[in-house]
Enzyme design. Structure first.
Site, PDB file in Angstrom:
ATOM      1  N   LYS A  52       0.808  -1.219   0.000  1.00 34.49           N
ATOM      2  CA  LYS A  52       0.000   0.000   0.000  1.00 34.49           C
ATOM      3  C   LYS A  52       0.845   1.274   0.000  1.00 34.49           C
ATOM      4  CE  LYS A  52      -4.394  -1.352   0.182  1.00 34.49           C
ATOM      5  NZ  LYS A  52      -5.437  -0.875  -0.735  1.00 34.49           N
ATOM      6  N   SER A 309       1.193  -9.895  -0.715  1.00 32.34           N
ATOM      7  CA  SER A 309       0.821  -8.483  -0.631  1.00 32.34           C
ATOM      8  C   SER A 309       1.054  -7.836   0.722  1.00 32.34           C
ATOM      9  CB  SER A 309      -0.663  -8.311  -1.013  1.00 32.34           C
ATOM     10  OG  SER A 309      -1.486  -9.069  -0.149  1.00 32.34           O
TER      11      SER A 309
END
Length: 415
Positions: A52, A309
């Site tokens: 992110k 991720s």
């Protein structure tokens, strides 16, 4: 080659101000298991332990290039996006206001504040995220700040595409397949868009949590749709509606190439990677590895990259993850046993347990006015076949029982 490719490469170079490229590691354990070359792109090793940061940094960089007067940013997030924005605010020396639900764990609040330092203010409001989001947007409009969306933003998607740039640079050739987790769609759209331009032979598989299949629903409907219910366990990918902009880049996807990963099965992968590899993954980060079982026959002899991720996992959740993994594997069950209220009945039941059967839960209430009492029992065992033997023996001896392992309503109240 589209304009997106040079833009993604520019974003990648700019990111080096913050951190070096995350490792792309061949995993021997998984490669041997699947008869393939399995590589892990370790986004759990960014400074904020998730991808992110890439999108938040790139969006902030480009916004300030277009309009240097923008010095106030706002977002609503309970986790990784909040931390990525906080880190970026400190880097650029701009103010950030981060709205988080009141129910956000203190660990995540503390990490967000630590990453942002004096540049960030955290506002806790709303018991549920939709109320938090509404409050953030209302405050943003009133204050004239810039709302930094977590995924439905072209600059954020471009920032996430830097994962794809690094994969090709590090691997040195085009992978046969890339496996991506899907939440709001920012990562999956950015990476697949870049690689489709520069590596047209690469295939893709997209993984969603079974309880939050927003991409699958959007592809079937032809546009993003709001899911009626979402299982929040995979908090990094449990999104009720895929972003409009990501969907525009993912509309080409074959629905058959979207894998739905059951939440309990994801737990098996989390425990496996922790025990075998010493790698701490959050549920969304484990999804691409978890999906390899679904495509095992397709990937034999191929080079496959799983984008891990994120690794923001609160270890207070570990008992729950272990529990769910055992239940999925059939090695733990809960059942209610009706036991005759006579001396020796409990001893008779315990005598049929095998050497590998371990009592993990036992609650019994004797009621003097009844002939039978109910016992809530939780059993762990080493082999699911042991339960087949146990239940057959219980039935042979006349013990009545009800397996409630998969009964969500009863489990919520009793387990």
């Amino acid at each position: 080659m589209t304009d997106f490719v040079p833009a993604a490469r520019t974003a990648t170079r700019a990111l080096r101000e913050l951190f070096p490229e995350t490792p792309l590691q061949r995993n021997d354990y998984l490669s041997l298991r699947y008869g393939a070359e399995i590589w892990l792109k370790r986004e759990d090793l960014t400074p904020v332990r998730s991808f992110k940061l890439r999108g938040a940094f790139n969006a902030m960089r480009k916004i300030r290039e277009r309009d240097p007067s923008v010095t106030r940013f706002v977002c609503a997030s309970a986790g990784n996006h909040a931390q990525g924005m906080a880190f970026s605010c400190r880097h650029f020396g701009v103010r950030g206001t981060i709205f988080m639900p009141i129910t956000t764990p203190q660990q995540k609040i503390a990490k967000t504040k630590a990453f942002g330092g004096e540049w960030v203010e955290v506002v806790l409001t709303g018991d549920y995220f939709d109320r938090t989001l509404a409050a953030a947007k209302a405050w943003c409009a009133a204050e004239g700040a810039y709302f930094l969306a977590p995924f439905d933003d072209a600059d954020v998607m471009e920032g996430q595409a830097t994962v794809g740039v690094e994969i090709l640079d590090q691997l040195g050739h085009a992978p046969d397949m890339v496996v991506l987790s899907v939440g709001g769609g920012g990562l999956s759209s950015g990476v697949s868009r870049y690689l489709r331009d520069v590596s047209p032979t690469t295939e893709f598989r997209f993984v969603e949590p079974l309880g939050g299949a927003s991409l699958k629903a959007a592809l079937q409907a032809g546009h993003p749709v709001q899911l009626d219910e979402v299982d929040s366990f995979v908090d990094g990918a449990a999104v009720a509606r895929l972003g409009e902009k990501p969907f525009a880049d993912l509309a080409w996807v074959d629905p058959a190439h979207v894998i739905l990963a059951p939440e309990d099965r994801i737990c098996v992968t989390m425990i496996d990677m922790l025990n075998v590899e010493g790698v701490v993954l959050e549920p969304a980060g484990a999804m691409p590895i978890n999906a390899l079982d679904d495509i095992a026959e397709e990937i034999r002899g191929k080079t496959v990259v799983c984008v891990v991720s994120g690794g923001n996992f609160d270890f207070e959740r570990l008992p729950e993850v272990k529990e769910r993994a055992q239940r999925f594997q059939g090695r733990k069950k809960y059942f209610i046993l009706r036991l005759p209220q006579r001396p020796g009945a409990l001893r008779d039941f315990l005598s049929i347990l095998g050497p590998d059967d371990d009592v993990a839960r036992f609650e019994y209430l004797k009621k003097s006015a009844r002939n039978f009492g109910s016992i809530l029992i939780g059993l762990e065992t080493t082999d699911p076949a042991n339960f087949t033997r146990l239940f057959a023996e219980m039935e042979a001896q006349g013990f009545a029982y009800r397996d409630i392992t998969q009964d969500a309503t009863l489990a919520e109240y009793l387990i």
